[in-house]
Enzyme design. Structure first.
Site, short mmCIF file in Angstrom:
data_model
loop_
_atom_site.label_atom_id
_atom_site.label_comp_id
_atom_site.label_asym_id
_atom_site.label_seq_id
_atom_site.Cartn_x
_atom_site.Cartn_y
_atom_site.Cartn_z
CG ASP A 182 10.32 7.16 26.69
OD1 ASP A 182 9.39 7.92 26.37
OD2 ASP A 182 11.50 7.35 26.32
CG ASP A 192 6.74 10.72 24.68
OD1 ASP A 192 6.76 11.44 25.70
OD2 ASP A 192 7.67 10.68 23.86
CD GLU A 193 8.84 11.39 29.91
OE1 GLU A 193 9.57 10.64 30.58
OE2 GLU A 193 9.20 12.49 29.45
#
Length: 418
Positions: free
Chosen positions: A16, A131-132
Site C-alpha cells: 500500500d 495505489d495498492e
C-alpha cells in the site's frame, strides 16, 4: 534448542503506497513536507507563483462547496481530516491546512512506475487499484532463507528490496504486509504505516490480529460493524470467540461462515494476474560469506550452475531474454545489481553466462559475498517481433566505482570451468 516453525506454503504480500496522492504532490511541492495538506480542491486551488519565486497556496478555511477530501497528509490526518470527508467539515478541523487540486494523470503515472518497479523483483502481481497491489512471494528467490536466527529474515529482506525499488523509481514510500494470505496481508500492511514492513504467521494471530477492531477486516462494513457492536462484539478476537452457529444465526449462513473463517485468519483466495512475467531469476545465499579470490573455483561453479538453471527455466517456460543481469549481496547486506541489453534475445546457458560475466566485471569484488543471482529480463516468446534495443549507459549503483578503478578488481571467478 527448539526448531524454528516452518514457513507456510503461501507467502502473500499486500503493498500500500503511503498517502499516495498527497505524497505525489509533495514531490512537486517539497516545501510542504511535514505540513497539513489536503488533496481534493478544484483547478482554481492550484498554487500561484509570487514575484519573488515563492508559492502562494490556497487554505482549507477559504473553501466553499460540496467537495470531499481525496486524501490528506499524515499531518492533516493527525488533525482529524481523512479521505472521503466533506471539505467544509474538514475546514472546521484544520482551517489552516493547505488545499491542493487533484491531478489524476500524475497519480496514474506514478502508479505505473511503482508497479513496474515491484514487478522487477516479484512479477506475480494482482492490481487492486491505483495505489495498492497484492504480490505472491511464494516462489521469489531467497524468500524462505533465514537470516541469522530469524526464520522470517528472507521475507523481510525481499520486502526491503521491493520498498527500495519503489523508492528509487518514484521517490515515494510504501508499506508492506506479508502473511500466508490476502486477508491478513491487507490488515498487516496497515499495522506499521507509514514506510513499514510487517511479517506475520498464523502464530501471530492471537497477539497482532485479534486485538484489532472488527472493522479492520476488509469486508466488514459500517452496517455489519454496527450490528456486531450491538451484539457486544468489538474486536476480531470477539468474533473468533463466537461459535459458528451463533454467527450464522445473527448474520446468515454465508456471511456468518465468512466471519468465522476471516476472524480465524483463513483465506484461500489466490493472487489473480493475467500479465506476462517481467523477469525470471535464479539466486542463492551462501552458507558462509565467500571471497572472489579465495573461493574462486567454488564461485565459478555456482555462477555457471545459476546460468544453466536460468536457461532451463527460460526454455521450460518458452521465453527468450534480451536483458541479462546479476545481483550480488555483500557482507553488511549491501546489494549491487548490473545488467546488459543484448542485440538479440537468448535462452542458452553459454550466452547467458557470457552476458552475466560482462556484468560481473563492472563490480568491485573486494568485499565478501553472501548472495549471488542471475536474472533474465526483457522477455519475449520465440517468433515475436524484436524491437531494436535501446542503447543506455551501463547501470551503476550509487557509490560504486567506475572506469579504471573497476578494472583493477575484475570478476576473478568469471572463468570457464573445466
Amino acid at each position: 534448542m527448539q526448531a524454528a516453525p516452518a514457513l507456510p506454503e503461501r507467502l502473500i504480500a499486500h503493498l500500500d503506497m503511503d498517502a499516495f496522492y498527497a505524497s505525489v504532490e509533495l514531490l512537486r511541492y517539497p516545501e510542504l513536507k511535514g505540513q497539513a495538506v489536503v488533496i481534493g480542491g478544484r483547478r482554481e486551488h492550484a498554487p500561484t507563483t509570487r514575484d519573488d519565486g515563492t508559492r502562494e497556496y490556497a487554505r482549507l478555511r477559504d473553501y466553499t462547496g460540496r467537495g470531499v477530501t481525496t486524501t490528506s497528509t499524515y499531518a492533516a490526518r493527525a488533525l482529524g481530516v481523512f479521505s472521503g470527508m466533506g471539505l467544509m467539515k474538514a475546514a472546521l478541523r484544520a482551517p489552516d491546512a493547505i488545499l491542493l487540486p487533484t491531478d489524476f494523470e500524475s497519480y496514474r503515472h506514478y502508479s505505473r512506475l511503482f508497479k513496474a518497479a515491484v514487478a522487477e523483483v516479484a512479477p506475480v502481481i494482482e492490481d487492486r487499484g491505483i495505489d495498492e497491489i497484492y504480490i505472491d512471494l511464494s516462489e521469489v528467490p531467497g524468500i524462505r532463507e533465514p537470516v541469522g536466527h530469524d526464520p522470517l529474515g528472507g521475507a523481510k529482506a525481499v520486502a526491503r528490496e521491493i520498498k527500495n525499488s519503489v523508492l528509487q523509481a518514484t521517490g515515494l514510500t510504501c508499506s508492506i504486509g506479508i502473511t500466508p494470505n490476502k486477508l491478513l496481508s491487507k490488515i498487516a500492511s496497515e499495522l506499521d504505516k507509514p514506510d513499514g514492513i510487517t511479517v506475520l504467521t498464523m502464530e501471530d494471530l492471537e497477539t497482532r490480529i485479534w486485538p484489532l477492531a472488527a472493522r479492520k477486516i476488509n469486508g466488514i462494513g459500517p452496517k455489519a460493524a454496527a450490528r456486531l457492536q450491538e451484539l457486544g462484539v468489538e474486536s476480531v478476537g470477539d468474533i473468533a470467540a463466537r461459535p459458528l452457529p451463533w454467527l450464522v444465526e445473527h448474520f446468515g449462513k454465508s456471511y456468518g461462515a465468512w466471519l468465522h473463517e476471516a476472524s480465524h485468519g483463513r483465506d484461500k483466495r489466490p493472487v489473480v494476474t493475467h500479465s506476462e512475467p517481467v523477469s525470471i531469476s535464479r539466486e542463492t545465499t551462501f552458507e558462509r560469506d565467500l571471497h572472489a579470490r579465495q573461493d574462486r573455483a567454488l564461485l565459478g561453479r555456482i555462477f555457471t550452475q545459476l546460468c544453466e538453471q536460468l536457461a532451463g527455466d527460460l526454455t521450460r517456460k518458452g521465453y527468450l531474454s534480451r536483458t541479462i543481469g546479476i545481483k550480488l549481496r555483500f557482507e553488511g547486506f549491501v546489494t549491487v545489481t548490473r545488467d546488459l541489453t543484448l542485440d538479440a534475445p537468448v535462452a542458452d546457458a553459454a550466452a547467458i553466462r557470457q552476458a552475466a560475466g560482462l556484468c560481473l566485471k563492472r563490480v568491485d569484488l573486494s568485499r565478501r559475498l553472501r548472495l549471488l543471482g542471475v536474472r533474465a529480463g526483457n522477455l519475449s516468446h520465440p517468433g515475436d517481433a524484436v524491437a531494436r534495443p535501446r542503447r543506455t549507459a551501463p547501470r551503476r549503483d550509487k557509490g560504486e566505482p567506475a572506469g579504471p578503478s573497476e578494472q583493477a578488481s575484475l570478476a576473478l571467478f568469471d572463468t570457464d570451468q573445466d
